[in-house]
Design an enzyme around this catalytic site. Structure first.
Site, PDB file in Angstrom:
ATOM      1  CG  ASP A  92      -9.426  32.759 -45.593  1.00  0.00           C
ATOM      2  OD1 ASP A  92      -9.122  33.863 -45.096  1.00  0.00           O
ATOM      3  OD2 ASP A  92      -9.465  31.707 -44.926  1.00  0.00           O
TER       4      ASP A  92
ATOM      5  CG  ASP B  83     -18.027  37.107 -46.494  1.00  0.00           C
ATOM      6  OD1 ASP B  83     -18.003  38.021 -45.651  1.00  0.00           O
ATOM      7  OD2 ASP B  83     -18.305  35.919 -46.207  1.00  0.00           O
TER       8      ASP B  83
ATOM      9  CB  CYS C  95     -19.552  43.422 -32.820  1.00  0.00           C
ATOM     10  SG  CYS C  95     -19.735  41.841 -33.640  1.00  0.00           S
TER      11      CYS C  95
END
Lengths: 166, 302
Positions: free
Chosen positions: B157, B130, B230
């Site tokens: 990244d 992350d 999502c």
């Protein structure tokens, strides 16, 4: 090699391979779990042990080259470089099932007090020091965390961020 | 929620879709099989008087209609983890096996990372990446509470992920659950669309392309990459797949998903995509009473 707080360094297997005199060896870590809690050394047969930060021992199922310059490796299991080595709550919850010694079983009300982070007076005729605390969950004794038993008192060692009113 | 109007043309029964987006979702938990069995969790929740409804398509998920996920004994023991139904899809589709090396490209806060470790019986290596230190702290907390020992965490990244700390070895599988405009989480977080803008959608799509491309590059030929979001925006879904299919050595493959879903869309806003993007799956809130989701499975060919 001096201890580096930003890199994970694999624990030397034995004393003969140790270049930092303060660093624990794999053999010592396995002996700690066996002698203090009766957790057999085979429990950790597939894991490697690492130090990052003075005395903070991590355990990993992976096997990266050492030293590893990353943010996390498996889970923290133990604090060394102090008079009494101290297991983590996470290690006890994961591996404490196999413990046979220095295990203190609480009833539900006592366990609730313990998880809230509160100390309590209790009778215990075993060794003083760090204990694996268990209570019954789903019909079996399950390790819930680490307690420090001294002077007739069980001191909750549940870290602040993990405490809950249940 | 006016932003969702743009999907009127691609969503069947749009009124039901809008109505579902207005309904809140109850909390749900995933059984952490590293520490407990489904049966143990069922008994522990029952002993505590906590209503728990099993989910039809996945043995290890329970909906808790009356309680939050975190205030009970099974949670404290790391037996359960709060995780919404659709969030459990991508790791299931990736289907990692014990002993494999898997990259989780956008890992924090770690629901899917720990699910991967559990699916692998905590054997092998999950490299969890992350780019935000605050979120990495949440990832580490969850990893520890759930007792996962096979997870290694890197701060970088995902577009520039380095294999160096692990000796250069590639991966068997990669999960690319990218940062997105989160439209599908509106039922959990009514503010999810407060900062929505088309320029954000387009900007984040560039990042998504970069991370998915890197995942294909670091996965061994024959290996599997799962891409998920999502959100409903085709700019962040099919358009990203279309870009990576053209730029990298990979192809989209079909897979089974025991939840009602729709195929990926091949046309959007005057653009048409590689017909293979149909193999991706769109999960809408009104079909299964869940959040919204998008999930695609790729095989690395080169």
């Amino acid at each position: 090699m001096s201890n580096d707080s930003t890199k994970f360094t694999r624990l030397p297997a034995t004393d003969a391979e140790r270049d930092d005199p303060e660093r624990a060896t794999r053999r010592e870590v396995l002996e700690f779990w066996t002698e203090r809690f009766g957790v057999p050394a085979e429990t950790f047969a597939d894991h490697t042990f690492w130090e990052r930060g003075a005395g903070k021992i991590w355990l990993s199922r992976g096997d990266p080259p050492s030293p590893a310059d990353i943010e996390g490796l498996g889970m923290t299991v133990l604090r060394t470089r102090q008079e009494h080595w101290k297991p983590t709550l996470e290690a006890v919850q994961r591996f404490g099932d196999d413990a046979t010694e220095n295990v203190l079983h609480l009833d539900r009300s006592q366990a609730t007090t313990f998880v809230a982070g509160d100390d309590q007076e209790l009778d215990w005729d075993g060794d003083w020091g760090y204990l694996i605390v268990t209570h019954d969950l789903a019909g079996e004794a399950e390790p819930v965390g680490v307690g420090l038993y001294v002077y007739g008192e069980l001191r909750s060692q549940v870290p602040k961020g993990r405490r809950r009113d249940l | 929620m006016e932003q969702l109007e743009r999907y009127r043309a691609i969503v069947d029964d749009f009124a039901a879709f809008r109505a579902a987006c207005d309904r809140p979702l109850p909390s749900a938990v995933r059984v952490n099989t590293i520490k407990a069995t489904v049966e143990q969790v069922r008994v522990a929740l029952d002993d505590a008087g906590i209503a728990a409804e099993p989910v039809g398509w996945h043995d290890g998920l329970f909906v808790l209609p009356e309680q939050s996920a975190g205030a009970n004994w099974p949670y404290f023991h790391g037996w359960t983890h709060g995780q919404e139904e659709v969030s459990a899809i991508p790791a299931t589709v990736l289907d990692p096996q014990p002993g494999e090396r898997v990259w989780d490209a956008c890992a924090a806060p770690g629901s899917k990372t720990t699910q991967l470790a559990a699916l692998m019986d905590d054997r092998g290596e999950v490299v969890a990446t992350d780019n935000n230190l605050g979120r990495i702290s949440a990832l580490r907390t969850n990893t520890e509470r759930l007792g996962a020992t096979s997870v290694a965490v890197t701060h970088e990244d995902g577009r520039n992920h380095s294999l160096k700390p692990f000796g250069g070895a590639g991966y068997d599988r990669a999960l690319v659950d990218v940062p997105c405009s989160c439209e599908g989480t509106i039922r959990k977080n009514p503010d999810a669309l407060a900062d929505w803008s088309l320029s954000h959608v387009e900007g984040v799509a560039g990042v998504q392309k970069g991370i998915l491309a890197r995942a294909v590059q670091v996965t061994e030929p024959g290996g599997t990459v799962v891409y998920s979001t999502c959100t409903f925006a085709p700019e962040e879904n099919e358009a990203v797949l279309d870009h990576v299919l053209a730029a990298e050595d990979c192809e989209l493959v079909d897979y089974d998903l025991p939840l009602t879903h729709r195929d990926g869309v091949t046309e959007w806003d005057g653009e048409s995509f590689d017909p293979a993007v149909e193999r991706a799956k769109r999960i809408y809130p009104h079909h299964n009473d869940t959040g919204g989701f998008f999930c695609a499975k790729l095989e690395v060919t080169g």
